[in-house]
Design an enzyme around this catalytic site. Structure first.
Site, short mmCIF file in Angstrom:
data_model
loop_
_atom_site.label_atom_id
_atom_site.label_comp_id
_atom_site.label_asym_id
_atom_site.label_seq_id
_atom_site.Cartn_x
_atom_site.Cartn_y
_atom_site.Cartn_z
N SER A 1 1.60 -7.64 -0.61
CA SER A 1 2.51 -8.48 0.19
C SER A 1 2.06 -9.93 0.33
CB SER A 1 2.78 -7.86 1.56
OG SER A 1 1.64 -7.92 2.37
N THR B 1 1.73 -4.25 4.28
CA THR B 1 1.64 -4.53 5.72
C THR B 1 1.07 -5.91 6.04
OG1 THR B 1 -0.52 -3.47 5.78
CG2 THR B 1 1.38 -2.10 6.35
N ASP B 2 0.32 -6.51 5.09
CA ASP B 2 -0.37 -7.77 5.41
C ASP B 2 0.60 -8.87 5.87
OD1 ASP B 2 -2.69 -6.51 4.72
OD2 ASP B 2 -2.95 -7.53 2.79
N THR C 1 0.82 -1.21 0.00
CA THR C 1 0.00 0.00 0.00
C THR C 1 0.85 1.26 0.00
OG1 THR C 1 -1.80 -1.14 1.07
CG2 THR C 1 -1.72 1.22 1.41
#
Ligand code: ASN
Length: 348
Positions: free
Chosen positions: A80, A113-114, A33
């Site tokens: 990710s 971030t995942d 993101t």
């Protein structure tokens, strides 16, 4: 101060000459993101992650050049969830090369971030250097009002360039917080305040972008080094999620389709159902499967006695325990070595 001229492949995002009195930081971009682009400036879901190149990310933060000579390297540009062992192994090798250069002070990785916490612990366990490795992401795409990426990136680069950041292993930066790669975990699907260090605690905070550490450098218990240089793939390790009346056949199908290791996201302190345990014991006997027991509670300890190929996940969450087991299997650890590795220096 280093006096080398700028490297030829340095990406210059504005017409700023190399400043020999500033530290040299390399930014390895992988997507997410932080490099995301949405159709509207209010959209924070349903956008394309990994849409913008590293040069665009750097251009958005000209302040970077006031604090360092930054060089951008595009390693991947994906959501990710699509970070693969190949990308991780490549990232480790590129970062190790960069940090082995005496003129480079630190590395920053921009990441979705995942799964950021998985890559962060992977890098922590596979890079040998005192120099900082800082993994950073964002919750709002670059096109959003009040996008958090630019400030997070500036703080990450400031941290990577800070002498007091050395000797702390890989770190995660989001939302003005600094945490260890071992413990920082994503706890909320949407909020900016999503990365938490649980009860192990943050390492520090940013004030006016300056990193302020709470403690002198220290490394987490259980942190070891795995040499993956030359590796092109890693053994498959799958995670099984514990719940009432879980389906024991899932374990069998994971192992019979290629998993060399399993991580159990067990109930409470690692509990599993009787039928599930019986099935896993059969698999261990037949295939020599190695199993790490962790917890779906995402906090606290799981300890086993290390017998029958069942090791303690300690206080690592299942997704981080999976990375550690994968690396240990790659390194050819015996059952005895696995028991010691997952002992973490804690009594069990
Ligand atoms: N905030 C984010 O970066 C989420 C995104 N789906 C990713 O992990 O790539």
């Amino acid at each position: 101060a280093p006096t080398l001229p700028p490297l030829p492949h340095r990406l210059v995002a504005r017409d700023t000459p190399f400043n020999s009195s500033l530290p040299n930081i390399t930014i390895f971009a992988t997507g997410g993101t932080i490099a995301g682009s949405a159709a509207s400036n209010t959209a924070t879901t349903g956008y394309t992650a990994g849409a913008l190149g590293v040069d665009i990310l750097l251009q958005a933060v000209p302040e970077l050049w006031n604090i360092s000579n930054v060089k951008g390297v595009q390693v991947a540009n994906v959501d990710s969830g699509s970070i693969s062992p190949e990308i991780l192994l490549n990232l480790t090798s590129l970062i190790q090369d960069a940090l082995d250069d005496p003129y480079c002070q630190g590395a920053v990785v921009t990441h979705g971030t995942d799964t950021l916490e998985e890559s962060a612990i992977f890098l922590d366990l596979t890079i040998k250097s005192e120099k900082p490795v800082v993994v950073v992401g964002a919750m709002r795409p670059a096109t959003a009002i009040s996008a958090d990426g630019p400030m997070n990136l500036l703080e990450a680069v400031t941290l990577a360039a800070a002498p007091e950041a050395r000797g702390r292993g890989a770190m995660v930066v989001l939302n003005d917080r600094i945490g260890s790669a071992f413990y920082m975990t994503k706890t909320h699907s949407n909020s900016l305040d999503t990365f938490k260090a649980n009860e192990q605690g943050y390492l520090g905070f940013f004030l006016d972008t300056k990193p302020l550490f709470y403690y002198p450098p220290v490394l987490p218990n259980g942190r070891v080094y795995f040499n993956v240089s030359g590796a092109t793939e890693l053994p498959e390790v799958d995670i099984l999620f514990g719940h009432q009346v879980l389906n024991p056949k899932l374990a069998r199908s994971a192992v019979e389709s290629g998993a060399k290791g399993l991580v159990l996201a067990g109930m409470g302190a690692g509990g599993w159902t009787t039928a599930g345990t019986n099935e896993i014991e059969k698999l261990v006997k037949k295939y020599g499967t190695q199993v790490v027991v962790s917890s779906r509670t995402m906090g606290g300890f799981v300890q086993t006695d290390g017998s029958s190929n069942m090791y303690s996940g300690q206080d690592l969450n299942p997704q981080k325990a999976r990375i550690m087991l994968q690396l240990a299997l790659y390194a050819g650890y015996s059952s005895k070595q696995l028991a010691a590795l997952f002992g973490f220096g804690f009594a069990s």
